[in-house]
Write a protein that holds these residues in place. Structure first.
Motif, mmCIF file in Angstrom:
data_model
loop_
_atom_site.group_PDB
_atom_site.id
_atom_site.type_symbol
_atom_site.label_atom_id
_atom_site.label_comp_id
_atom_site.label_asym_id
_atom_site.label_seq_id
_atom_site.Cartn_x
_atom_site.Cartn_y
_atom_site.Cartn_z
ATOM 1 N N GLU A 1 -19.562 7.461 3.968
ATOM 2 C CA GLU A 1 -18.928 7.560 2.690
ATOM 3 C C GLU A 1 -17.847 9.205 3.057
ATOM 4 O O GLU A 1 -16.810 9.326 2.625
ATOM 5 C CB GLU A 1 -19.817 8.240 1.517
ATOM 6 C CG GLU A 1 -19.182 8.396 0.409
ATOM 7 C CD GLU A 1 -20.339 8.654 -0.816
ATOM 8 O OE1 GLU A 1 -19.878 8.990 -1.795
ATOM 9 O OE2 GLU A 1 -21.425 8.556 -0.631
ATOM 10 N N HIS B 1 -13.850 9.367 2.676
ATOM 11 C CA HIS B 1 -13.024 10.465 1.940
ATOM 12 C C HIS B 1 -12.191 11.387 2.760
ATOM 13 O O HIS B 1 -11.052 11.729 2.300
ATOM 14 C CB HIS B 1 -14.181 11.124 1.218
ATOM 15 C CG HIS B 1 -14.660 10.857 -0.335
ATOM 16 N ND1 HIS B 1 -14.047 10.790 -1.271
ATOM 17 C CD2 HIS B 1 -15.707 10.041 -0.357
ATOM 18 C CE1 HIS B 1 -14.640 10.397 -2.208
ATOM 19 N NE2 HIS B 1 -15.833 9.691 -1.554
ATOM 20 N N LEU C 1 -9.655 2.763 0.671
ATOM 21 C CA LEU C 1 -9.552 2.429 -1.016
ATOM 22 C C LEU C 1 -10.603 1.487 -1.304
ATOM 23 O O LEU C 1 -11.222 1.636 -2.301
ATOM 24 C CB LEU C 1 -8.271 2.207 -1.399
ATOM 25 C CG LEU C 1 -7.965 2.961 -2.526
ATOM 26 C CD1 LEU C 1 -8.083 4.081 -3.048
ATOM 27 C CD2 LEU C 1 -6.366 2.019 -3.067
ATOM 28 N N ILE C 2 -10.556 0.230 -0.681
ATOM 29 C CA ILE C 2 -11.362 -0.895 -1.024
ATOM 30 C C ILE C 2 -12.935 -0.206 -0.677
ATOM 31 O O ILE C 2 -13.722 -0.569 -1.569
ATOM 32 C CB ILE C 2 -11.122 -1.946 0.080
ATOM 33 C CG1 ILE C 2 -9.817 -2.557 -0.239
ATOM 34 C CG2 ILE C 2 -12.365 -2.903 -0.190
ATOM 35 C CD1 ILE C 2 -9.398 -3.607 0.809
ATOM 36 N N ILE D 1 -14.090 2.779 -1.203
ATOM 37 C CA ILE D 1 -14.732 3.592 -1.990
ATOM 38 C C ILE D 1 -14.872 3.060 -3.376
ATOM 39 O O ILE D 1 -15.765 3.248 -4.189
ATOM 40 C CB ILE D 1 -13.772 4.916 -1.987
ATOM 41 C CG1 ILE D 1 -14.380 6.026 -2.971
ATOM 42 C CG2 ILE D 1 -12.514 4.417 -2.972
ATOM 43 C CD1 ILE D 1 -15.603 6.660 -2.264
ATOM 44 N N THR D 2 -14.069 1.932 -3.545
ATOM 45 C CA THR D 2 -14.090 1.155 -4.788
ATOM 46 C C THR D 2 -15.498 0.150 -4.910
ATOM 47 O O THR D 2 -16.187 0.131 -6.058
ATOM 48 C CB THR D 2 -12.778 0.224 -4.847
ATOM 49 O OG1 THR D 2 -11.605 1.064 -4.904
ATOM 50 C CG2 THR D 2 -13.019 -0.631 -6.317
ATOM 51 N N TRP D 3 -15.887 -0.209 -3.823
ATOM 52 C CA TRP D 3 -17.074 -0.931 -3.577
ATOM 53 C C TRP D 3 -18.348 -0.002 -3.715
ATOM 54 O O TRP D 3 -19.244 -0.308 -4.406
ATOM 55 C CB TRP D 3 -17.232 -1.548 -2.210
ATOM 56 C CG TRP D 3 -18.440 -2.536 -2.003
ATOM 57 C CD1 TRP D 3 -18.594 -3.788 -2.706
ATOM 58 C CD2 TRP D 3 -19.574 -1.973 -1.288
ATOM 59 N NE1 TRP D 3 -19.848 -4.067 -1.823
ATOM 60 C CE2 TRP D 3 -20.399 -2.961 -1.372
ATOM 61 C CE3 TRP D 3 -20.081 -0.825 -0.578
ATOM 62 C CZ2 TRP D 3 -21.528 -3.141 -0.744
ATOM 63 C CZ3 TRP D 3 -21.003 -0.722 0.165
ATOM 64 C CH2 TRP D 3 -21.935 -1.982 -0.089
ATOM 65 N N SER E 1 -18.543 2.688 -5.476
ATOM 66 C CA SER E 1 -18.219 3.184 -6.841
ATOM 67 C C SER E 1 -18.957 2.100 -7.639
ATOM 68 O O SER E 1 -19.786 2.233 -8.538
ATOM 69 C CB SER E 1 -17.202 3.516 -7.254
ATOM 70 O OG SER E 1 -16.543 4.663 -6.640
ATOM 71 N N TRP E 2 -18.476 0.837 -7.248
ATOM 72 C CA TRP E 2 -18.954 -0.529 -8.098
ATOM 73 C C TRP E 2 -20.634 -0.754 -8.027
ATOM 74 O O TRP E 2 -21.284 -1.038 -8.912
ATOM 75 C CB TRP E 2 -18.172 -1.825 -7.564
ATOM 76 C CG TRP E 2 -18.688 -2.960 -8.202
ATOM 77 C CD1 TRP E 2 -19.676 -3.934 -7.859
ATOM 78 C CD2 TRP E 2 -18.003 -3.481 -9.191
ATOM 79 N NE1 TRP E 2 -19.915 -5.087 -8.775
ATOM 80 C CE2 TRP E 2 -18.769 -4.686 -9.625
ATOM 81 C CE3 TRP E 2 -17.343 -3.077 -10.350
ATOM 82 C CZ2 TRP E 2 -18.687 -5.512 -11.003
ATOM 83 C CZ3 TRP E 2 -16.964 -3.781 -11.319
ATOM 84 C CH2 TRP E 2 -17.426 -5.108 -11.685
ATOM 85 N N SER F 1 -21.720 5.764 -4.875
ATOM 86 C CA SER F 1 -20.661 6.947 -4.536
ATOM 87 C C SER F 1 -21.237 8.269 -5.228
ATOM 88 O O SER F 1 -21.641 8.464 -6.051
ATOM 89 C CB SER F 1 -19.504 6.502 -5.234
ATOM 90 O OG SER F 1 -18.535 7.548 -5.209
#
Length: 302
Positions: A42, A46, A196-197, A199-201, A203-204, A208
């Motif tokens: 992670e 970032h 980006l993919i 961090i989206t995953w 968060s989903w 995160s």
């Protein structure tokens, strides 16, 4: 009587830039140790995201878009840049993991080994001729790794992978006609969609740490800025100093990491590890001396 370069204000600036860059890199373990409880993966995501966004602003301010655009409009040039991006991302991620798992000594050893890996790659891939002292230096480093494997029963895999990934990155980077700042931006730009993919995953999945912890979120953003700042200082040093001088300054980084590992983090340094470090330091001294002897001679001022 001093060489003209020693009286050159630009050379003095170059040394200061070099000291700044390598000192910042050397102190990175102190920064990444602050990310307690956040996985290295992670942090890496970032670091890519925020360094890319920071570099967009920086390149705009410095008006350095022409080389970036030139690289992006030629797909044939992006293959090596993508290889550089993947190698440096792997190196960053492994380094963060080394700090988080309290193996900074191995990270330090990896960056001590990097110049010798560069020599080996130069011979094996670029068919460069190896000087006798460089051959001895490489032999000492190889013997040190073999001793760790035989006496401790394990390979210093973090050290080896850090050295190999960064050495390979340097090999590919030499073939990319981009300056340090533009090159770093294109590399992070190629990684940006993947980050980006990812961090989206995260968060989903609700995994995160961003936003939920304000201090940690600030540190994650700062990690991107700190990626670019030492590189800018290094670029300023590289433009003003001889390669041999840069080579000597380079050892500041792993030396600071070594001291941080021992003094700050209290990592144990066994006798076998100490012996292998001494062997590698000796190899580096021989390598540096060989590089210094082969430098272009300058006239001495009277």
């Amino acid at each position: 009587m001093l060489p003209p370069a020693s009286r050159d204000p630009e050379a003095v600036k170059g040394v200061m830039f070099g000291l700044t860059a390598y000192t910042m890199w050397g102190c990175f373990p102190l920064f990444f140790a602050l990310f307690d409880g956040i996985p290295a993966f992670e942090i890496l995501i970032h670091r890519i995201l925020w360094s890319c966004l920071f570099l967009v602003g920086l390149i705009s301010i410095l008006r350095r878009w022409p080389p970036v655009v030139a690289a992006l409009v030629e797909p044939k040039r992006l293959g090596r840049v993508l290889a550089c991006a993947l190698l440096i991302a792997f190196n960053w991620g492994l380094y963060i993991y080394a700090v988080e798992s309290k193996q900074v000594l191995q990270a330090s050893l990896g960056y001590f080994l990097t110049p010798l890996v560069n020599v080996a790659l130069g011979v094996l891939v670029l068919r460069e001729v190896m000087a006798r002292l460089q051959l001895v230096a490489l032999g000492l480093a190889s013997s040190a790794i073999a001793i760790q494997f035989i006496m401790l029963g394990e390979l210093p895999w973090i050290s080896l992978l850090l050295a190999l990934s960064f050495g390979s990155y340097g090999l590919f980077r030499k073939q990319v006609p981009l300056d340090g700042l533009s090159g770093l931006f294109v590399e992070t730009l190629l990684l940006f969609p993947l980050a980006l993919i990812a961090i989206t995953w995260l968060s989903w999945q609700g995994e995160s740490h961003f936003i939920h912890d304000v201090p940690m979120s600030a540190l994650l953003i700062i990690s991107g800025v700190l990626t670019a700042l030492p590189l800018m200082a290094f670029a300023g040093a590289a433009r003003r100093l001889r390669l041999a001088t840069l080579g000597f300054l380079m050892y500041i980084n792993p030396s600071i990491q070594f001291l941080i590992a021992i003094i700050v983090f209290g990592e144990p340094l066994g006798l076998i590890q100490l012996i292998t470090f001494v062997m590698i330091w000796t190899g580096l001294a021989l390598y540096s001396w060989s590089s210094w002897q082969s430098r272009p001679r300058q006239k001495v001022a009277i």
